[in-house]
Design an enzyme around this catalytic site. Structure first.
Site, PDB file in Angstrom:
ATOM      1  N   ASP A  18       6.609  -6.632  22.109  1.00  0.00           N
ATOM      2  CA  ASP A  18       7.328  -6.879  23.359  1.00  0.00           C
ATOM      3  C   ASP A  18       8.750  -6.319  23.201  1.00  0.00           C
ATOM      4  O   ASP A  18       9.201  -5.982  22.096  1.00  0.00           O
ATOM      5  CB  ASP A  18       7.331  -8.374  23.706  1.00  0.00           C
ATOM      6  CG  ASP A  18       7.626  -8.622  25.192  1.00  0.00           C
ATOM      7  OD1 ASP A  18       8.028  -7.685  25.899  1.00  0.00           O
ATOM      8  OD2 ASP A  18       7.459  -9.773  25.642  1.00  0.00           O
TER       9      ASP A  18
HETATM   10  C1  NOJ Z   1       9.385  -8.429  28.382  1.00  0.00           C
HETATM   11  C2  NOJ Z   1       8.309  -9.364  28.844  1.00  0.00           C
HETATM   12  O1  NOJ Z   1       8.210 -10.465  27.936  1.00  0.00           O
HETATM   13  C3  NOJ Z   1       6.954  -8.712  28.967  1.00  0.00           C
HETATM   14  O2  NOJ Z   1       6.052  -9.607  29.574  1.00  0.00           O
HETATM   15  C4  NOJ Z   1       7.055  -7.445  29.764  1.00  0.00           C
HETATM   16  O3  NOJ Z   1       5.778  -6.856  29.878  1.00  0.00           O
HETATM   17  C5  NOJ Z   1       8.027  -6.501  29.079  1.00  0.00           C
HETATM   18  N1  NOJ Z   1       9.334  -7.118  29.008  1.00  0.00           N
HETATM   19  C6  NOJ Z   1       8.127  -5.163  29.795  1.00  0.00           C
HETATM   20  O4  NOJ Z   1       8.711  -5.301  31.025  1.00  0.00           O
END
Ligand code: NOJ
Length: 760
Positions: A289
């Site tokens: 992430d």
């Molecule tokens: C952080 C988030 O936790 C995740 O769910 C998301 O897909 C990514 N950013 C990309 O935007």
């Protein structure tokens, strides 16, 4: 129920195989695992280590990485995929650069958070779960994939299947609620409907299930917090939805930001290798992430950025999202032997494999088509799927209270539509609204006007700000202007609303949370309606007019006061592009509400966690025979305000006692539990019939009830139908104290009903 998908112009312009072949520098290869392995193995032999490392980088175009910088990275083979770029024009330009400038011409893939729609925004997933209808989930999956693929995208960061029993967590809005079974089946349906027959198809999208693992169980519901739980709970309650999405073929897994039992998921080789790859047989890619690799330093499991890269790649993180660390440090780590060549090759292979599965080596432009087919207007109305959105939104609405049949309203007289969310185009789309355009969404005010036409007079007053709390406003507006405070004083707004309400026959008050209050990084300790709006409701109540409260929010709220104040309460979540029309359909009876809650609504924050499938204790509380020395609070009842699975209708239903096809079942057998459901009211209506099981005596305590099936039935007045639920050993298995997956012989209770509290 089936909906037809609108067919956009681009459908007829899909590439012919012949054209696709000529555009690929790699020729044409069958989409089989054998052909893929041979192709990828051969490609790997041609790649330098720098090019391999480049494939592991997922870059977001933005101020840190402007388009010019990305062009250079592409030229050097230093980028594997892009996210947050969402138009065919921009995507084509980057893929063109790969084909023109890079040595090996390995296509990029393009990803985005298509969480509940791409251009047409559907209800947030908590709303989708409320439909208790897999046909609705299928429509959302198919339309989202179609629109996203039509924009040139190849992958989505969805579905989010983090079971959560803590409404303080802002991200409960993105998932399917508190229940393992409902979350698993919704997630599986979304994977199947988004990926279609193959993610390589023109209108399919590869999914990336998230956030692995157990992100929904952050302590105290505080965002990014620690998760600590027994292996039994992890495997019985939190893991099944990820497994279901992977068994359905999800090509990607996004790894959670949190730690589980002390180890950050991004650093957890047991999670990402032993479990995911060796035991579950996952063949796709793992993606960290946002920023998670560098966060390993703050987690305290890596000493510096280089160390964080070593830990992450060795743990099994294939692709790094949005940081430059892999390219900065992997070369040195390879040289020193801290990361093996095999580790790099494995990670690269996984990335190339999914690109192969996406069909990109056959045609790097497979989701783009020829330039001439690009839409003249990306936001054109014709690209939306409004009918499907309106239908799913109708089904997602949950009627919580309806005193003396206040609803449905009649299309006559004067209606006061009041509240800070009544006419907000932005808020109704909810969090993660992808490429949805707020201007294209229909507010509740507009929907009511559309539905009543000239039959009734509609007056509007905002009445209050979403919140007057300056700290909250500053927080919500930190990154973008999301909440605006009215120029008038709170009292002037209130007076205006009371005046409008007094001159009307009925009040529809639209209150709750703004979109940003139920989002990533939006945890709350107080989950009531903000004070400014509570004051508005109290003032409206004093007018003596019937008060219909339309709730807009992304989490269960504490609603004891509102439940007392309101004549009718309709939970609408964030209902999406067509939300206003769908809400008006239900308010005025053109549609009969059938949604059911996917999360228990606590009476107070002190009750959290409150969920229906808890274990029994040695001293369970009995509401009929209360006793001091039982498991309870002395200042609050145990039951939530509204239980899981609850939702009313404009009609009534009866459920017969359960009959079983046989009293016993052996391990390989099956029994069927049946009930007859009758519409005992005066209107046609639908309801979700729910099957719950209880393993009464086992080697460990098992939940008092576990959802194991549901069926939505639609009945005319007086009509009955028999609902059958087959039960086999899969419904009974669990991870025992020795972490063996078992189904133990013994007595099981079978309950069927219309919510988790009212069962037969
Ligand atoms: C952080 C988030 O936790 C995740 O769910 C998301 O897909 C990514 N950013 C990309 O935007």
């Amino acid at each position: 129920m089936k909906w037809r998908l609108a067919v956009s112009v681009a459908v007829s312009m899909a590439l012919s195989p012949a054209l696709a072949e000529t555009q690929s520098p790699f020729g044409h290869h069958p989409l089989t695992p054998q052909a893929r392995d041979a192709f990828v193995s051969s490609l790997l032999t041609k790649m330098t280590n720098d090019e391999k490392i480049g494939q592991l980088r997922l870059i977001s175009v933005g101020p840190d990485n402007p388009k010019e910088a990305i062009r250079e990275m592409i030229k050097e083979g230093q980028v594997g995929a892009i996210f947050n770029t969402v138009t065919r024009k921009d995507i084509r330009a980057m893929q063109d650069q790969v084909m023109a400038l890079s040595r090996l011409k390995i296509p990029l893939f393009f990803a985005y958070d298509v969480v509940h729609g791409q251009r047409t925004i559907f209800p947030i997933n908590l709303g989708l779960a409320s439909t208790f209808n897999l046909d609705s989930a299928r429509v959302v999956g198919e339309v989202s994939a179609r629109e996203a693929a039509d924009d040139g995208l190849n992958m989505t960061w969805a579905p989010m299947v983090d079971v959560s029993r803590d409404p303080r967590w802002g991200r409960v809005s993105e998932g399917f609620g508190e229940d393992t079974y409902l979350t698993a089946i919704m997630g599986r349906t979304l994977v199947e409907s988004m990926q279609g027959k193959s993610p390589a198809d023109r209108y399919s999208l590869m999914t990336s299930v998230k956030h692995f693992a157990a992100y929904g169980a952050v302590e105290g519901g505080k965002e990014y917090n620690t998760v600590d739980m027994s292996p039994q709970r992890l495997f019985n309650d939190y893991m099944p939805p990820y497994k279901a999405a992977l068994d359905a073929g999800s090509g990607g897994v996004m790894v959670a930001l949190n730690s589980v039992n002390g180890t950050p998921s991004t650093a957890d080789s047991w999670l990402l290798k032993d479990l995911l790859r060796d035991q579950w047989g996952f063949k796709g890619i793992t993606i960290s992430d946002h920023g998670a690799i560098k966060e390993l330093i703050k987690h305290g499991v890596a000493s510096d950025p280089k160390d964080a890269v070593r830990v992450a790649i060795n743990a099994g993180i294939n692709m790094s999202m949005s940081d430059e660390y892999y390219s900065k440090y992997l070369p040195e780590l390879l040289k020193s032997g801290a990361v093996s060549q095999q580790e790099l090759d494995d990670a690269t292979r996984h990335v190339l494999n999914v690109k192969y599965d996406m069909g990109l080596f056959n045609d790097p432009y497979s989701h783009l088509g020829p330039k001439e087919s690009d839409p003249a207007d990306t936001n054109a109305e014709s690209r939306l799927h409004r009918d499907a959105a309106r239908q799913v939104a109708r089904e997602s609405l949950v009627l919580l209270k309806n005193r003396l049949n206040t609803l449905p309203l009649s299309k006559s007289g004067t209606i006061a539509v009041v509240g800070p969310l009544a006419d907000s185009k932005r808020d109704i789309m909810g969090s993660w609204s992808a490429a949805g355009v707020a201007d294209q969404s229909v507010t509740v005010l507009q929907g009511i006007k559309n539905v009543v036409g000239d039959k009734a007079t509609v007056h509007y007053a905002k009445g209050a700000n979403v919140t007057d709390d300056k700290g909250a406003v500053a927080f919500l507006n930190e990154y973008e202007p999301a909440v605006t405070l009215d120029k008038r004083s709170p009292q002037a707004m209130l007076d205006d609303a009371v005046k409008t309400a007094s001159q009307s026959d009925v009040i529809v008050a639209v209150v709750g949370e703004s979109q940003g209050m139920a989002h990533e990084a939006s945890s709350r300790t107080d989950i009531s309606i903000p004070a400014s709006q509570q004051a508005l409701l109290a003032a409206l109540k004093k007018t003596g007019k019937p008060l219909v409260v339309v709730l807009m929010n992304g989490r269960p709220l504490t609603l004891v006061k509102e439940d007392q104040l309101a004549d009718a309460l309709l939970e609408t979540w964030f209902a999406g592009t067509e939300g206003g029309n769908a809400i008006a359909d239900v308010l005025f009876g053109d549609d009969n509400p059938s949604g059911k809650l996917p999360m228990s609504f606590p009476r107070s924050v002190g009750q959290i966690p409150v969920y229906y499938s808890h274990l029994n204790t040695g001293r369970p509380y009995n509401a009929d025979k209360p006793d001091k020395y039982t498991s309870r609070y002395f200042d609050e009842v145990n039951a939530p305000l509204y239980p899981f699975g609850y939702g009313l209708s404009y009609t009534t239903f009866s459920v017969s006692p359960v009959t079983m096809s046989a009293p016993t079942m052996d391990k390989k057998g099956q029994v069927t539990a049946s009930v007859t459901v009758t519409n005992t009211g005066k209107r046609q209506g639908a309801t979700a019939v729910q099957l719950y099981l209880q393993d009464v005596t086992a080697s460990m305590s098992r939940p008092v009830k576990m959802l194991r099936g549901f069926r939505k039935v639609n009945l005319k007045p007086g009509q009955s139908t028999t609902v059958n639920f087959p039960i086999d050993v899969h419904a009974l298995t669990f991870w025992n104290a020795r972490m063996q997956q078992v189904a133990e012989p013994g007595k099981f209770n079978v309950f069927i009903g219309l919510d988790s509290a009212r069962v037969q």
